[in-house]
Write a protein that holds these residues in place. Structure first.
Motif, short mmCIF file in Angstrom:
data_model
loop_
_atom_site.label_atom_id
_atom_site.label_comp_id
_atom_site.label_asym_id
_atom_site.label_seq_id
_atom_site.Cartn_x
_atom_site.Cartn_y
_atom_site.Cartn_z
N GLU A 108 0.71 -1.27 0.17
CA GLU A 108 -0.21 0.01 0.01
C GLU A 108 0.78 1.15 -0.01
N VAL A 152 -4.26 10.35 -1.24
CA VAL A 152 -4.90 9.30 -1.85
C VAL A 152 -4.12 8.05 -1.42
N ARG A 153 -4.91 6.86 -1.44
CA ARG A 153 -4.31 5.63 -0.87
C ARG A 153 -4.60 4.43 -1.89
N ALA A 202 -7.52 -1.65 -4.27
CA ALA A 202 -8.49 -0.92 -3.36
C ALA A 202 -8.01 0.46 -3.55
N HIS A 203 -8.76 1.59 -3.47
CA HIS A 203 -8.23 2.77 -3.45
C HIS A 203 -9.19 3.79 -2.74
N ASP A 204 -8.61 5.02 -2.12
CA ASP A 204 -9.47 5.73 -1.36
C ASP A 204 -8.66 7.24 -1.58
N ALA A 232 -11.78 11.23 -4.35
CA ALA A 232 -11.71 9.40 -4.65
C ALA A 232 -12.48 9.16 -5.87
N ASP A 233 -13.53 9.91 -6.21
CA ASP A 233 -14.14 9.75 -7.76
C ASP A 233 -13.09 9.96 -8.96
N GLY A 261 -11.03 7.02 -9.04
CA GLY A 261 -11.65 5.89 -9.59
C GLY A 261 -11.76 5.73 -11.05
#
Length: 365
Positions: A228, A245-246, A256-258, A263-264, A267
């Motif tokens: 990560e 951002v992660r 996975a992302h956040d 975040a959008d 994505g």
């Protein structure tokens, strides 16, 4: 005209693009980059090159994309032909609004990027270089006075590039000989394979496979990424603010992302195509003429004490002949600050700790 503008033009034409007599040059000019464009045109005339200038405006592109139905012609031949017939492609950014395209729907942006894929590939086959003219909009984005921003930009651009190239060659050698890179800091523990890759000593010249001015990084094309990573340097991506951002990787792919904000946006980028979920670049900033974040990736990713990773397309210069790396219509960089409580390892050996390389004063092994 400010003498630094002429110096910028000289570095761009002579050091960066290595323009020669008879070269066919396409010069893409932003709305507020007029002064630098004039200085570059003069230099190109002195070199005996053939000049074709084009206009590049975020507001113009926004108007086009907003009005379009999104069914773009695949690989528009007229646009690709312009680039295919060029020896050199110079891009001078300098818009009036750094968020001009913020309200363009993401699906329209994605379709446009995909349609222009072969044009981009043709541009990558030229001696292409991107730079920016210091403008008031960029100064505002950086939260700086205009004169202050000019001084900042020229400190980053008007470097002794040969001297910096010699220093960066030390890191390139370590990466070329290594098999695995590991980046560790709070919220980050990421391992990346680099064996079989060639690192680029990005010294702001096509002779170094480097295509940005300013530059000042060493980058490679990692694969087999696991772990990560947290990106704590604020950015604007596709005209929208993105913070903290992660990304989580498993077997080379983002699973996975956040993000605290945007975040959008992340994505949408990851959903562009299959390659958008894999890394195309690991870059390590080494330009200490850049001393602050300015919300401009051209500068921020080159700053000393930073590491950046890009999801999407890998650069051919990092790959063995005949081998294709990660392929994608996007290449989006994100930055993490490594100035404190961090370490960068190559094959288990610490080569940078808290932003200091092992050959620098202050390095703690």
């Amino acid at each position: 005209m400010d003498e630094r503008v002429y110096e910028h033009a000289e570095v761009l034409v002579d050091w960066s693009a290595r323009v020669e007599r008879g070269d066919d040059v396409v010069l893409s000019v932003g709305p507020d980059a007029h002064e630098l464009a004039v200085a570059v045109a003069e230099k190109l005339g002195e070199r005996g090159a053939n000049l074709l200038a084009t206009y590049s405006s975020g507001e113009l592109e926004r108007a086009y994309l907003q009005a379009h139905d999104g069914e773009f012609d695949e690989d528009p031949a007229h646009e690709r032909a312009l680039v295919e017939n060029a020896d050199v492609y110079l891009s001078i950014g300098g818009g009036r609004n750094t968020s001009a395209k913020a309200d363009v729907p993401s699906e329209i942006r994605q379709k446009r990027r995909k349609a222009l894929k072969k044009t981009r590939e043709a541009r990558y086959d030229t001696r292409w270089v991107s730079t920016v003219h210091p403008t008031r909009s960029l100064a505002q984005q950086a939260n700086m006075a205009f004169a202050e921003y000019q001084a900042f930009a020229y400190d980053a651009i008007l470097r002794d590039w040969e001297e910096l190239a010699e220093e960066m060659a030390r890191l390139k050698a370590l990466l070329d000989e290594g098999e695995e890179v590991r980046l560790v800091k709070e919220g980050t523990d990421l391992a990346m394979r680099i064996d079989g890759r060639t690192a680029v000593n990005s010294a702001a010249s096509v002779d170094y496979d480097s295509h940005n001015l300013p530059s000042g990084e060493v980058f490679t094309a990692p694969y087999g990424t696991d772990g990560e990573v947290a990106f704590d340097v604020p950015m604007t991506i596709n005209g929208e603010a993105v913070r903290d951002v992660r990304l989580e990787f498993d077997d080379g792919e983002v699973v996975a992302h956040d993000a605290a904000q945007g975040a959008d946006v992340i994505g949408e980028i990851l959903d562009t195509d299959e390659g958008a979920r894999r890394l195309g670049e690991l870059g390590i900033g080494m330009n200490r003429g850049i001393d602050r974040y300015t919300d401009n990736i051209l500068f921020d990713e080159k700053m000393g004490d930073t590491v950046h990773l890009a999801v999407g397309r890998a650069y051919d210069a990092c790959l063995p002949d005949g081998e294709s790396g990660n392929d994608s219509a996007v290449h989006v960089d994100m930055i993490t600050d490594v100035s404190e409580e961090s370490r960068l390892e190559i094959d288990g050996e610490v080569v940078q700790r808290n932003g200091r390389f092992r050959w620098e004063d202050g390095f703690e092994g």
